[in-house]
Design a protein around this motif. Structure first.
Motif, PDB file in Angstrom:
ATOM      1  N   LYS A  73       0.837  -1.198   0.000  1.00  0.00           N
ATOM      2  CA  LYS A  73       0.000   0.000   0.000  1.00  0.00           C
ATOM      3  C   LYS A  73       0.868   1.242   0.000  1.00  0.00           C
ATOM      4  O   LYS A  73       1.898   1.295   0.667  1.00  0.00           O
ATOM      5  N   GLY A  74       0.447   2.263  -0.749  1.00  0.00           N
ATOM      6  CA  GLY A  74       1.216   3.495  -0.763  1.00  0.00           C
ATOM      7  C   GLY A  74       0.604   4.546  -1.661  1.00  0.00           C
ATOM      8  O   GLY A  74      -0.553   4.437  -2.089  1.00  0.00           O
ATOM      9  N   ASN A  75       1.397   5.584  -1.963  1.00  0.00           N
ATOM     10  CA  ASN A  75       0.940   6.725  -2.760  1.00  0.00           C
ATOM     11  C   ASN A  75       1.031   6.447  -4.255  1.00  0.00           C
ATOM     12  O   ASN A  75       2.058   5.971  -4.751  1.00  0.00           O
ATOM     13  N   PHE A  76      -0.061   6.777  -4.962  1.00  0.00           N
ATOM     14  CA  PHE A  76      -0.086   6.700  -6.413  1.00  0.00           C
ATOM     15  C   PHE A  76      -0.509   8.055  -6.959  1.00  0.00           C
ATOM     16  O   PHE A  76      -1.378   8.720  -6.398  1.00  0.00           O
ATOM     17  N   ILE A  77       0.095   8.462  -8.059  1.00  0.00           N
ATOM     18  CA  ILE A  77      -0.267   9.707  -8.721  1.00  0.00           C
ATOM     19  C   ILE A  77      -1.458   9.452  -9.635  1.00  0.00           C
ATOM     20  O   ILE A  77      -1.439   8.535 -10.456  1.00  0.00           O
ATOM     21  N   LEU A  78      -2.512  10.248  -9.481  1.00  0.00           N
ATOM     22  CA  LEU A  78      -3.637  10.213 -10.410  1.00  0.00           C
ATOM     23  C   LEU A  78      -3.200  10.927 -11.681  1.00  0.00           C
ATOM     24  O   LEU A  78      -2.917  12.125 -11.657  1.00  0.00           O
ATOM     25  N   ASP A  79      -3.137  10.201 -12.788  1.00  0.00           N
ATOM     26  CA  ASP A  79      -2.535  10.748 -13.998  1.00  0.00           C
ATOM     27  C   ASP A  79      -3.370  10.371 -15.221  1.00  0.00           C
ATOM     28  O   ASP A  79      -3.202   9.304 -15.806  1.00  0.00           O
TER      29      ASP A  79
END
Length: 327
Positions: A73-79
């Motif tokens: 689990k972690g940070n993902f960029i909405l792109d």
């Protein structure tokens, strides 16, 4: 041939987009394909309610949401400029890899490399799950270093093709609804009940890019809408009539793939209209976008990123190809 094209982004120092304080960084990656549409072999599965309200944080002008790949689990960029799921090679290098030597990466300032792909068992964010998802593996270390935060990957447009998405930058909330087949014609978010609060615009999806039409100085242009771009871009090859509406600042350097660099001009754009809505004093970078052209169609004229999207609450119905911009 598949081609990775860098979309340049910039982070601004506190106090606004002062070109003298502009900090260049490597941009996010977006996929460009010789196919009109890349159909990925997975369908979303909803765990319960099909509506998710997902809080997001920001790294500079990038939207970060929490997601889980298998047990990580972690940070993902909405792109929305990326085609599908892109994973940071640093954290997923132990996954089985497929290398494609006939596919290249290239950017506005040059550089090339092969393409690496893998498959993950499960992707989860909000109430939505995906199983057996193909993903590209890319080193995102330069973005992590520039932002000072761990980033597991990018969530691209293919993941949202069956969704309605509303981005509220002021409240830092992402409203996401998976539109079922029964809802295709009639679904509308509660946030859209008061039709006087927003305007509706049509958009197309071409090669996994959101394309919309707007007007500058009376000339109709085609722009990519990309929430993974930290600023707006304008193609330097446009007619002089367009640039008569740009107040120019200083020259800046864009750092692209590898050590390559290219110059861009920073300025503020006026006399732009999206539908009947007038936009003034919009920050733009002017650079040659030839290497970001899409195959089979003419090149787009620019990219609308954070400086445009964050002006208003904005929404997308990817099924009906409708964009909502609050007044």
């Amino acid at each position: 041939m598949l081609l990775w094209a860098l979309i340049p982004g910039f982070c601004f120092a506190a106090g606004g987009p002062d070109p003298g304080k502009m900090l260049p960084k490597d941009s996010l990656l977006s996929l460009k394909s010789s196919q009109h549409h890349i159909q990925l072999a997975y369908d979303p599965i909803v765990s319960s309610d099909s509506t998710s309200v997902i809080p997001f944080s920001r790294a500079g002008n990038l939207i970060l949401i929490a997601a889980t790949i298998d047990s990580v689990k972690g940070n993902f960029i909405l792109d929305t400029g990326a085609p599908g799921l892109v994973l940071n090679l640093t954290y997923f290098r132990h996954y089985p890899q497929t290398h494609s030597s006939d596919q290249e990466q290239a950017g506005v300032s040059g550089g090339a490399a092969g393409r690496i792909q893998t498959e993950i068992n499960e992707l989860r964010f909000g109430r939505i799950k995906y199983h057996k998802v193909e993903a590209d593996l890319v080193n995102l270390g330069q973005i992590e270093n520039s932002k000072g935060i761990k980033i597991l990957g990018l969530l691209g447009i293919e993941l949202f093709r069956q969704c309605e998405m509303i981005i509220d930058y002021e409240k830092s909330l992402l409203y996401l609804h998976l539109i079922s087949k029964k809802e295709t014609r009639d679904y509308q978010s509660e946030l859209l009940k008061d039709t006087a609060e927003y305007s509706i615009f049509h958009f197309d999806i071409t090669e996994n890019k959101i394309i919309t039409k707007l007007e500058i100085a009376g000339k109709k242009l085609r722009f990519i809408i990309d929430c993974g771009a930290e600023t707006n871009l304008l193609d330097s090859r446009l007619p002089d009539k367009i640039f008569e509406n740009v107040t120019l600042g200083r020259r800046v350097k864009i750092t692209g793939a590898g050590d390559g660099k290219t110059e861009a001009l920073y300025g503020n754009l006026n006399n732009m209209k999206v539908g009947s809505q007038a936009i003034t004093n919009l920050p733009v970078l002017i650079t040659n976008l030839e290497k970001s052209c899409l195959s089979y169609i003419s090149c787009t004229d620019g990219i609308l990123g954070f400086d445009f999207l964050s002006l208003h609450k904005i929404g997308f119905n990817f099924v009906k190809r409708k964009m909502y911009i609050w007044k």
